[in-house]
Write a protein that holds these residues in place. Structure first.
Motif, PDB file in Angstrom:
ATOM      1  N   LYS A 182      80.520  49.355 108.938  1.00  0.00           N
ATOM      2  CA  LYS A 182      79.248  48.633 109.039  1.00  0.00           C
ATOM      3  C   LYS A 182      78.063  49.577 108.849  1.00  0.00           C
ATOM      4  CE  LYS A 182      76.882  44.835 109.907  1.00  0.00           C
ATOM      5  NZ  LYS A 182      76.954  43.648 109.033  1.00  0.00           N
ATOM      6  N   LEU A 183      78.123  50.756 109.474  1.00  0.00           N
ATOM      7  CA  LEU A 183      77.011  51.690 109.321  1.00  0.00           C
ATOM      8  C   LEU A 183      77.007  52.338 107.947  1.00  0.00           C
ATOM      9  CD1 LEU A 183      76.501  53.358 112.801  1.00  0.00           C
ATOM     10  CD2 LEU A 183      75.599  51.237 111.851  1.00  0.00           C
ATOM     11  N   ASN A 184      78.153  52.370 107.276  1.00  0.00           N
ATOM     12  CA  ASN A 184      78.163  52.797 105.876  1.00  0.00           C
ATOM     13  C   ASN A 184      77.377  51.803 105.027  1.00  0.00           C
ATOM     14  OD1 ASN A 184      79.120  54.574 103.737  1.00  0.00           O
ATOM     15  ND2 ASN A 184      80.419  52.878 103.094  1.00  0.00           N
ATOM     16  N   HIS A 185      77.502  50.516 105.342  1.00  0.00           N
ATOM     17  CA  HIS A 185      76.731  49.498 104.639  1.00  0.00           C
ATOM     18  C   HIS A 185      75.234  49.649 104.946  1.00  0.00           C
ATOM     19  CE1 HIS A 185      76.966  45.681 102.338  1.00  0.00           C
ATOM     20  NE2 HIS A 185      75.795  45.469 102.903  1.00  0.00           N
ATOM     21  N   PRO A 248      73.838  57.012 110.078  1.00  0.00           N
ATOM     22  CA  PRO A 248      73.589  57.493 111.434  1.00  0.00           C
ATOM     23  C   PRO A 248      74.728  57.115 112.372  1.00  0.00           C
ATOM     24  CG  PRO A 248      72.415  55.443 111.091  1.00  0.00           C
ATOM     25  CD  PRO A 248      73.067  55.784 109.778  1.00  0.00           C
ATOM     26  N   THR A 249      74.633  57.576 113.609  1.00  0.00           N
ATOM     27  CA  THR A 249      75.614  57.201 114.626  1.00  0.00           C
ATOM     28  C   THR A 249      75.023  56.263 115.670  1.00  0.00           C
ATOM     29  OG1 THR A 249      75.062  59.112 116.010  1.00  0.00           O
ATOM     30  CG2 THR A 249      76.827  59.392 114.371  1.00  0.00           C
ATOM     31  N   TYR A 253      71.167  47.546 114.231  1.00  0.00           N
ATOM     32  CA  TYR A 253      71.320  47.022 112.868  1.00  0.00           C
ATOM     33  C   TYR A 253      71.879  45.611 112.958  1.00  0.00           C
ATOM     34  CZ  TYR A 253      73.200  46.697 108.069  1.00  0.00           C
ATOM     35  OH  TYR A 253      73.504  46.299 106.790  1.00  0.00           O
ATOM     36  N   ASP A 254      71.244  44.692 112.258  1.00  0.00           N
ATOM     37  CA  ASP A 254      71.633  43.285 112.304  1.00  0.00           C
ATOM     38  C   ASP A 254      71.691  42.768 113.738  1.00  0.00           C
ATOM     39  OD1 ASP A 254      71.726  42.741 109.622  1.00  0.00           O
ATOM     40  OD2 ASP A 254      73.892  43.044 109.427  1.00  0.00           O
TER      41      ASP A 254
END
Length: 454
Positions: A182-185, A248-249, A253-254
């Motif tokens: 998800k964080l890659n997106h 990021p870590t 988001y969303d």
């Protein structure tokens, strides 16, 4: 049938491996100019990780060992030795035996997934159980991968792929893998392009051998910041190398608050802070951390990494438990039953386990640590920013209206701070888990199996 591939011809990776090696060699030799020619986020990522040694060897020097986070030399399966301290494998560490923990769920899930693939997808996805494909992985953002990508699956195939991951991982491990994707997106949106590798479904499956309750087989799940190698022999499982990272870590988001690697950070700090002055002097390599220190990443399958740090036999019982707790944070990503088997293996060698540290140790400090024994190697590395930058107040640019409403303008990839990419930060973390002395990818188990059972 050890080498079966459902009627499809087993595939090798010689040409692909050579192509990736020449690309990596050019980057290592060409430095910034070679990276700049790549362009975009891939160039930024590569530039920060080309300090890996091409011969896949490393030392534990006071200034920090050479990085191995994504660019090393990919070797052939037949040339695999494994991570050692000096090039010599410690023998008789592993044995083919019954664990008492069933692998039936993952066998069924893998067989169902493979059966649902089209002939063309099978041709791209299925490999011999001893294929070079095992070793030809990278954590950097790239579309140059074999197998079938999640984004190219039908709804039914996608559901079966998720069931395979669910059967192989614990609930915590599945959530971690999902959050990394998800964080890659998010990073794709932040960088302005989700069409390629920065996408939550830009992750590829390959299957080595035929899913079986008796014979050896396995699968690889590979993409940016997430690589899982999962080998199965009877009811034994080897889930290494496993690479997990994120940039990021910590972000909203969303509408969801993410804080990846919080447990790994806290467990490492808890152990280091428990050390007395003598133990800390043995564990600590350097007070300051600069750049990347991870040394056992992609392409480092035959790395020579000497033991360094404070030895498990020099810890008291409470500290030894903290060391086991730290290892369990990582091992606990695989299914619960096999994680318990793995922890017993690690505990057996607890006195010969070393804990090594680089950097400060405040809650928000960027640091590196390593846990290293004859049977496990764990690395945690807080690295410099590559594509995501925070302002001094901890806010960041927003890729879309769905990101954190408190976000503000960013200076962009690699800007500001000492060094080409700025100071290391907990907003960019890489981790890896390996099984030293020849059993990454289950190689030693398969060797014993073939020698004794066939």
């Amino acid at each position: 049938m050890v080498n079966g591939t459902h009627g499809h011809k087993p595939r090798t990776r010689a040409a692909h491996r050579s192509r990736r090696w020449f690309m990596n060699k050019a980057l290592l030799a060409g430095g910034v100019s070679a990276v700049a020619a790549m362009g975009g986020y891939a160039a930024t990522q590569a530039g920060a990780e080309t300090t890996a040694t091409a011969d896949a060897t490393a030392t534990a020097s006071p200034s920090g060992p050479p990085a191995g986070g994504g660019f090393g030399r990919t070797i052939a399966y037949d040339d695999f030795v494994g991570v050692t301290t000096d090039g010599t494998v410690v023998e008789d560490l592993y044995a083919v035996h019954s664990t008492g923990v069933s692998t039936a769920p993952v066998v069924r899930a893998a067989a169902a997934f493979v059966d649902a693939l089209t002939d063309d997808q099978k041709s791209a996805t299925l490999f011999d159980v001893r294929a070079d494909q095992w070793l030809d992985w990278t954590n950097v953002d790239s579309n140059d991968r074999d197998g079938v990508a999640l984004r190219d699956l039908t709804e039914k195939q996608y559901a079966l792929a998720m069931k395979l991951l669910k059967s192989a991982l614990s609930a915590r491990g599945l959530k971690r893998a999902t959050d990394i994707r998800k964080l890659n997106h998010f990073l794709g949106e932040y960088s302005g392009d989700t069409s390629k590798a920065l996408n939550q479904d830009a992750y590829w499956f390959t299957v080595m051998g035929t899913p079986s309750a008796e014979d050896a087989w396995g699968f690889q799940f590979e993409g940016h910041h997430l690589v899982i190698n999962y080998f199965v022999l009877g009811d034994q499982v080897v889930m290494t190398p496993t690479f997990m990272g994120s940039e990021p870590t910590r972000i909203t988001y969303d509408g969801v608050d993410y804080h990846l690697f919080r447990e790994e950070t806290a467990a490492g700090l808890a152990l280091f802070r428990s050390l007395d002055a003598t133990q800390r002097a043995a564990a600590l390599s350097a007070d300051e951390k600069t750049g990347a220190d991870l040394i056992a990443g992609a392409g480092q399958d035959n790395a020579e990494i000497p033991y360094a740090g404070v030895k498990g036999s020099d810890l008291d019982r409470r500290q030894q438990q903290l060391l086991l707790d730290l290892a369990e944070v990582y091992v606990g990503h695989q299914d619960e039953g096999h994680a318990r088997v793995r922890m017993r293996e690690i505990e057996k060698h607890l006195d010969d386990t070393y804990f090594y540290w680089i950097g400060p140790y405040e809650d928000d400090s960027a640091f590196y640590y390593r846990v290293h024994s004859p049977v496990v190697l764990i690395e945690y590395d807080a690295e410099s920013p590559l594509a995501y930058r925070e302002d001094e107040d901890g806010t960041s640019a927003s890729p879309s209206a769905s990101a954190s409403p408190s976000a503000s303008a960013s200076t962009g990839p690699g800007a500001g701070g000492p060094g080409a990419m700025g100071d290391p930060t907990q907003q960019h973390i890489h981790t890896i888990v390996r099984t030293p002395n020849g059993n990454d990818y289950g190689v030693d188990l398969l060797r014993i199996h073939l020698a004794t059972d066939h």
